[in-house]
Design an enzyme around this catalytic site. Structure first.
Site, PDB file in Angstrom:
ATOM      1  N   CYS A   2       0.824  -1.209   0.000  1.00 49.33           N
ATOM      2  CA  CYS A   2       0.000   0.000   0.000  1.00 49.33           C
ATOM      3  C   CYS A   2       0.861   1.264   0.000  1.00 49.33           C
ATOM      4  O   CYS A   2       1.998   1.251   0.470  1.00 49.33           O
ATOM      5  CB  CYS A   2      -0.857   0.030   1.248  1.00 49.33           C
ATOM      6  SG  CYS A   2      -1.861  -1.431   1.478  1.00 49.33           S
ATOM      7  N   ARG A  27       4.904   0.290  -6.279  1.00 49.34           N
ATOM      8  CA  ARG A  27       4.948  -0.546  -5.073  1.00 49.34           C
ATOM      9  C   ARG A  27       3.990  -1.731  -5.160  1.00 49.34           C
ATOM     10  O   ARG A  27       4.062  -2.637  -4.362  1.00 49.34           O
ATOM     11  CB  ARG A  27       4.576   0.299  -3.855  1.00 49.34           C
ATOM     12  CG  ARG A  27       5.530   1.442  -3.600  1.00 49.34           C
ATOM     13  CD  ARG A  27       5.011   2.330  -2.496  1.00 49.34           C
ATOM     14  NE  ARG A  27       4.932   1.623  -1.248  1.00 49.34           N
ATOM     15  CZ  ARG A  27       5.898   1.590  -0.338  1.00 49.34           C
ATOM     16  NH1 ARG A  27       7.007   2.236  -0.561  1.00 49.34           N
ATOM     17  NH2 ARG A  27       5.757   0.926   0.778  1.00 49.34           N
ATOM     18  N   TRP A  75      -2.959  -2.589  -1.451  1.00 49.65           N
ATOM     19  CA  TRP A  75      -2.560  -3.948  -1.831  1.00 49.65           C
ATOM     20  C   TRP A  75      -3.284  -4.846  -0.840  1.00 49.65           C
ATOM     21  O   TRP A  75      -2.968  -4.856   0.345  1.00 49.65           O
ATOM     22  CB  TRP A  75      -1.044  -4.084  -1.713  1.00 49.65           C
ATOM     23  CG  TRP A  75      -0.480  -5.347  -2.262  1.00 49.65           C
ATOM     24  CD1 TRP A  75      -0.168  -5.609  -3.568  1.00 49.65           C
ATOM     25  CD2 TRP A  75      -0.125  -6.518  -1.526  1.00 49.65           C
ATOM     26  NE1 TRP A  75       0.349  -6.874  -3.688  1.00 49.65           N
ATOM     27  CE2 TRP A  75       0.391  -7.464  -2.448  1.00 49.65           C
ATOM     28  CE3 TRP A  75      -0.186  -6.889  -0.188  1.00 49.65           C
ATOM     29  CZ2 TRP A  75       0.829  -8.726  -2.076  1.00 49.65           C
ATOM     30  CZ3 TRP A  75       0.255  -8.156   0.187  1.00 49.65           C
ATOM     31  CH2 TRP A  75       0.761  -9.049  -0.753  1.00 49.65           C
ATOM     32  N   ASN A  99      -1.664   2.051   5.930  1.00 49.55           N
ATOM     33  CA  ASN A  99      -0.759   0.995   5.448  1.00 49.55           C
ATOM     34  C   ASN A  99      -0.434   0.112   6.638  1.00 49.55           C
ATOM     35  O   ASN A  99      -0.247   0.624   7.748  1.00 49.55           O
ATOM     36  CB  ASN A  99       0.570   1.574   4.961  1.00 49.55           C
ATOM     37  CG  ASN A  99       0.453   2.252   3.628  1.00 49.55           C
ATOM     38  OD1 ASN A  99      -0.624   2.317   3.062  1.00 49.55           O
ATOM     39  ND2 ASN A  99       1.566   2.772   3.141  1.00 49.55           N
ATOM     40  N   GLY A 100      -0.281  -1.194   6.397  1.00 50.57           N
ATOM     41  CA  GLY A 100       0.083  -2.098   7.485  1.00 50.57           C
ATOM     42  C   GLY A 100      -1.087  -2.999   7.848  1.00 50.57           C
ATOM     43  O   GLY A 100      -2.047  -3.120   7.085  1.00 50.57           O
ATOM     44  N   GLU A 482      18.988 -16.484  -8.123  1.00 51.34           N
ATOM     45  CA  GLU A 482      18.546 -15.136  -8.473  1.00 51.34           C
ATOM     46  C   GLU A 482      18.050 -15.087  -9.925  1.00 51.34           C
ATOM     47  O   GLU A 482      17.037 -14.445 -10.220  1.00 51.34           O
ATOM     48  CB  GLU A 482      19.686 -14.123  -8.234  1.00 51.34           C
ATOM     49  CG  GLU A 482      19.394 -12.692  -8.644  1.00 51.34           C
ATOM     50  CD  GLU A 482      18.202 -12.038  -7.916  1.00 51.34           C
ATOM     51  OE1 GLU A 482      17.652 -12.630  -6.974  1.00 51.34           O
ATOM     52  OE2 GLU A 482      17.820 -10.931  -8.338  1.00 51.34           O
ATOM     53  N   LYS A 486      14.291 -13.937 -10.914  1.00 54.63           N
ATOM     54  CA  LYS A 486      14.035 -12.824 -11.844  1.00 54.63           C
ATOM     55  C   LYS A 486      13.059 -13.264 -12.921  1.00 54.63           C
ATOM     56  O   LYS A 486      12.108 -12.584 -13.237  1.00 54.63           O
ATOM     57  CB  LYS A 486      15.322 -12.360 -12.539  1.00 54.63           C
ATOM     58  CG  LYS A 486      16.247 -11.419 -11.840  1.00 54.63           C
ATOM     59  CD  LYS A 486      15.745 -10.045 -11.574  1.00 54.63           C
ATOM     60  CE  LYS A 486      14.929  -9.939 -10.327  1.00 54.63           C
ATOM     61  NZ  LYS A 486      15.540  -9.812  -9.060  1.00 54.63           N
ATOM     62  N   GLU A 489       9.337 -14.169 -11.538  1.00 57.81           N
ATOM     63  CA  GLU A 489       8.518 -13.089 -10.986  1.00 57.81           C
ATOM     64  C   GLU A 489       8.006 -12.133 -12.055  1.00 57.81           C
ATOM     65  O   GLU A 489       6.927 -11.577 -11.917  1.00 57.81           O
ATOM     66  CB  GLU A 489       9.250 -12.328  -9.869  1.00 57.81           C
ATOM     67  CG  GLU A 489      10.448 -11.528 -10.320  1.00 57.81           C
ATOM     68  CD  GLU A 489      11.134 -10.810  -9.167  1.00 57.81           C
ATOM     69  OE1 GLU A 489      10.468 -10.459  -8.194  1.00 57.81           O
ATOM     70  OE2 GLU A 489      12.347 -10.600  -9.248  1.00 57.81           O
ATOM     71  N   HIS A 505      18.759 -36.176  -7.788  1.00 55.70           N
ATOM     72  CA  HIS A 505      18.014 -36.642  -6.617  1.00 55.70           C
ATOM     73  C   HIS A 505      16.535 -36.304  -6.746  1.00 55.70           C
ATOM     74  O   HIS A 505      15.843 -36.170  -5.740  1.00 55.70           O
ATOM     75  CB  HIS A 505      18.620 -36.038  -5.345  1.00 55.70           C
ATOM     76  CG  HIS A 505      20.050 -36.423  -5.167  1.00 55.70           C
ATOM     77  ND1 HIS A 505      20.438 -37.694  -4.769  1.00 55.70           N
ATOM     78  CD2 HIS A 505      21.191 -35.736  -5.397  1.00 55.70           C
ATOM     79  CE1 HIS A 505      21.760 -37.747  -4.740  1.00 55.70           C
ATOM     80  NE2 HIS A 505      22.233 -36.569  -5.122  1.00 55.70           N
ATOM     81  N   LYS A 604       6.602  -3.899  -4.052  1.00 53.75           N
ATOM     82  CA  LYS A 604       8.022  -3.548  -3.991  1.00 53.75           C
ATOM     83  C   LYS A 604       8.573  -3.716  -2.587  1.00 53.75           C
ATOM     84  O   LYS A 604       9.663  -4.200  -2.386  1.00 53.75           O
ATOM     85  CB  LYS A 604       8.204  -2.111  -4.485  1.00 53.75           C
ATOM     86  CG  LYS A 604       9.649  -1.637  -4.491  1.00 53.75           C
ATOM     87  CD  LYS A 604      10.487  -2.410  -5.484  1.00 53.75           C
ATOM     88  CE  LYS A 604      11.932  -1.983  -5.515  1.00 53.75           C
ATOM     89  NZ  LYS A 604      12.772  -3.003  -6.184  1.00 53.75           N
TER      90      LYS A 604
HETATM   91  C1  F6R Z   1      12.863  -9.697  -6.212  1.00 55.57           C
HETATM   92  C2  F6R Z   1      12.779  -8.729  -5.134  1.00 55.57           C
HETATM   93  C3  F6R Z   1      12.390  -9.234  -3.793  1.00 55.57           C
HETATM   94  C4  F6R Z   1      13.134  -8.467  -2.686  1.00 55.57           C
HETATM   95  C5  F6R Z   1      12.606  -8.892  -1.310  1.00 55.57           C
HETATM   96  C6  F6R Z   1      13.330  -8.189  -0.192  1.00 55.57           C
HETATM   97  O1  F6R Z   1      13.234  -9.090  -7.402  1.00 55.57           O
HETATM   98  O2  F6R Z   1      12.980  -7.567  -5.311  1.00 55.57           O
HETATM   99  O3  F6R Z   1      12.602 -10.598  -3.677  1.00 55.57           O
HETATM  100  O4  F6R Z   1      14.497  -8.716  -2.802  1.00 55.57           O
HETATM  101  O5  F6R Z   1      11.231  -8.618  -1.223  1.00 55.57           O
HETATM  102  O6  F6R Z   1      13.145  -6.815  -0.250  1.00 55.57           O
HETATM  103  P1  F6R Z   1      14.095  -5.808   0.503  1.00 55.57           P
HETATM  104  O7  F6R Z   1      15.449  -5.923  -0.116  1.00 55.57           O
HETATM  105  O8  F6R Z   1      13.481  -4.463   0.302  1.00 55.57           O
HETATM  106  O9  F6R Z   1      14.114  -6.233   1.947  1.00 55.57           O
END
Ligand code: F6R
Length: 609
Positions: A2, A27, A75, A99-100, A482, A486, A489, A505, A604
């Site tokens: 949010c 976000r 959100w 928010n929260g 990673e 990427k 997602e 395995h 985000k």
């Molecule tokens: C993936 C991504 C997320 C963040 C995770 C942690 O591309 O961005 O997996 O890495 O949500 O977020 P932060 O770094 O803000 O704690």
């Protein structure tokens, strides 16, 4: 997650709120709304879906007129995305954005129902509006009502509040969810959950501490604690400007941010290289204090966790110090065994990730030293950690991290070198050589980015793929994790990362004719081992793309496609090998027509657990 923006001043609040909410779109959200205080009282407008739906509604209903207001992108957590559940929420003479999560909302709701209140939404937020109204009806004082409610609610919150009887004032409060107060020019003050929504108006801000209440009018900003006493706060200045949060001619923020990686690395690296040595002033530890560290724990979520996995290989390999890496959501509930001499490193781009923040607090409460590797200046983790090492990546807007990830790696490499020096595993010659390799990384990344066509063409063949696998050993396994995240997602293609030796395995049963397997092979000592695993999947029909170091041409006998990365120190290969994998994910996502910067269901900054 949010987003909140609030405005009090002399201009049209609706325009400013909508502009601010657009800056917060990145976000992640599923509905939007505004409340504007003006001649017609407090007018609330909200709509499910993107902000365009809200704009269309405003075009139909007419734009509320007024110079004070609050806005929100939601959100969904409690209750589906819908017009009714969208914020702001109103009760009597009070209107709120939140928010929260209010954790005890069910019991509060029950009590309010007994008092005769009726609920029209499924949200936890509505209890805040109702309780504010309940107390306001008794005492007719906004500040007292807010304080009373703070004593009732449990959980995390950032709130923007309007009282109908105080049409020129905006109230705000936070606990464990970010909220910034912006001191605008010439009688235009703001609040926002994220600095990007303020930058057009001001870079002079105040960071609210937990349970501090801000009272804003066009010409004044006051702060109060939970006892209602005034609080003096220091002003801070955000030193990145608005253009940092603009696309700057790139098709997507993600692409722009990938191209910013060389700069991000220079900005994170250069201030910490002095007279040919690694100097991390913010660490503030002598050699002896470093030698006294028992064990390092790295705690983080998502991509930040992946940098932690790389960090484990780097610290253990370079410094011979034991390192444990944990997902913050696991760490916080597994009653971790922490030695009093241990160091806990929490890595977070946003500095607000709920699980990472809680992991930090648990550690601090146990009296263990904490170090935050954080990108957002003034964020909760940055403020609460004993020591903070900033990654200077600037604002990262795309939900999928790229440049912050790269900056986190640099911070970890620097820390490892510093620890290695103190522990006697890294001598002056090794330091000099590693510094020179680190300095070459930005140019090497530029080279990889500029050869993007090869990856782009390749990606276009996999737009309809069902599953894609990533394999690697050691640091290459961390890179595979990673690369896989990427891809999945932002393209919604199912993808898995496996330690290459684990394949047989179980996973190998998933390989069939044409399955793409991306093998990361940058560690010379493990080269032959991973190549054997490539042969195993190839003989079961897989198409293998290998990412390996320049010069490893013999891999062409096994791989169907090879992407070469420039030679670097074996501990730093993640910084280079991740680039083609980021490009691959990006072009698959673009080719499939996905919303690259705002993938579905994602946020985000994950401020709820
Ligand atoms: C993936 C991504 C997320 C963040 C995770 C942690 O591309 O961005 O997996 O890495 O949500 O977020 P932060 O770094 O803000 O704690």
């Amino acid at each position: 997650m949010c987003g909140i923006v609030g405005y009090v001043g002399k201009a049209n609040a609706t325009d400013i709120l909508l502009e601010g909410l657009e800056k917060l779109e990145y976000r992640g959200y599923d509905s939007g709304g505004i409340a504007v205080s003006g001649r017609d009282g407090v007018v609330v407008e909200k709509a499910k879906g993107r902000l365009t739906a809200l704009r269309e509604k405003l075009d139909r209903d007419g734009r509320p007129d007024g110079t004070v207001g609050i806005g929100h992108t939601r959100w969904a957590t409690h209750g589906e995305p819908s017009d009714a559940n969208a914020h702001p929420h109103r009760s009597g003479r009070v209107t709120v954005v939140h928010n929260g999560i209010i954790e005890n909302y069910l019991s509060l709701r029950q009590r309010l129902i007994q008092k005769g209140y009726e609920f029209s939404t499924e949200t936890d937020t509505e209890v805040v509006a109702q309780y504010l109204d309940y107390y306001y009806q008794k005492n007719h004082d906004p500040l007292t009502s807010i304080i009373k409610v703070l004593h009732r609610v449990e959980g995390a919150y950032a709130l923007g509040i309007l009282f109908k009887d105080h049409p020129d004032t905006l109230y705000a409060v936070r606990k464990d969810a970010p909220l910034i107060v912006g001191k605008g020019k010439e009688g235009n003050n703001l609040i926002a959950s994220d600095a990007t929504a303020l930058l057009k108006h001001t870079r002079d801000v105040y960071y609210l501490e937990n349970n501090e209440i801000a009272v804003l009018t066009a010409d004044s900003i006051g702060f109060f604690n939970v006892d209602g006493d005034p609080v003096e706060k220091e002003e801070s200045r955000i030193d990145w400007d608005e253009s940092a949060a603009e696309k700057g001619g790139y098709e997507h923020f993600m692409l722009k941010e990938m191209y910013e990686q060389p700069k991000t690395i220079r900005d994170t690296l250069n201030p910490r290289i002095k007279d040919g040595n690694v100097v991390i002033e913010e660490l503030g530890m002598t050699d002896e204090e470093i030698r006294n560290v028992g064990r390092i724990h790295i705690v983080a979520c998502g991509s930040a966790y992946h940098t932690g996995v790389t960090g484990k290989y780097v610290f253990e390999g370079m410094c011979r110090i034991p390192v444990e890496v944990d997902l913050a959501s696991e760490f916080r509930y597994r009653d971790p065994i922490l030695g009093e001499k241990d160091l806990v490193i929490v890595i977070s781009q946003s500095g607000e990730t709920a699980d990472s923040l809680e992991a930090l607090r648990i550690t601090k409460a146990a009296g263990i030293m904490t170090l935050g590797i954080v990108n957002v200046v003034g964020s909760s983790i940055a403020r609460e950690a004993d020591k903070v090492m900033y990654t200077w990546a600037g604002p990262e807007i795309a939900v999928a991290t790229t440049k912050a990830y790269s900056a986190q790696l640099i911070a970890l490499y620097l820390l490892a070198i510093r620890f290695g020096q103190a522990l006697g595993t890294v001598d002056a010659k090794a330091t000099a050589s590693m510094i020179s390799e680190l300095k070459r990384l930005p140019d090497q990344i530029e080279l990889l980015l500029n050869n993007k066509e090869k990856i782009q063409n390749f990606a276009n063949h996999y737009l309809a793929a069902q599953h894609i696998f990533f394999i690697g050993r050691g640091i290459d396994y961390a890179i595979a994790m990673e690369g896989s995240l990427k891809l999945k997602e932002i393209s919604y293609i199912h993808s898995e990362a496996y330690a290459a030796g684990e394949l047989k395995h179980g996973t190998i049963s998933l390989i069939e004719e044409g399955t793409l397997v991306n093998a990361i092979v940058t560690q010379d000592a493990l080269f032959a081992k991973t190549v054997s695993n490539m042969v195993e999947v190839k003989s079961r029909g897989a198409f293998v793309m290998a990412v390996t170091n320049e010069g490893n041409t013999e891999i062409e006998n096994t791989a169907d496609l090879v992407i070469y990365i420039p030679q670097t120190n074996r501990f730093f290969t993640d910084s280079l090998a991740i680039i083609p994998l980021q490009l691959f994910a990006y072009y698959v996502s673009v080719g499939r027509g996905c919303d690259v910067d705002k993938p579905r269901n994602l946020a985000k900054s994950v401020t709820v657990e």
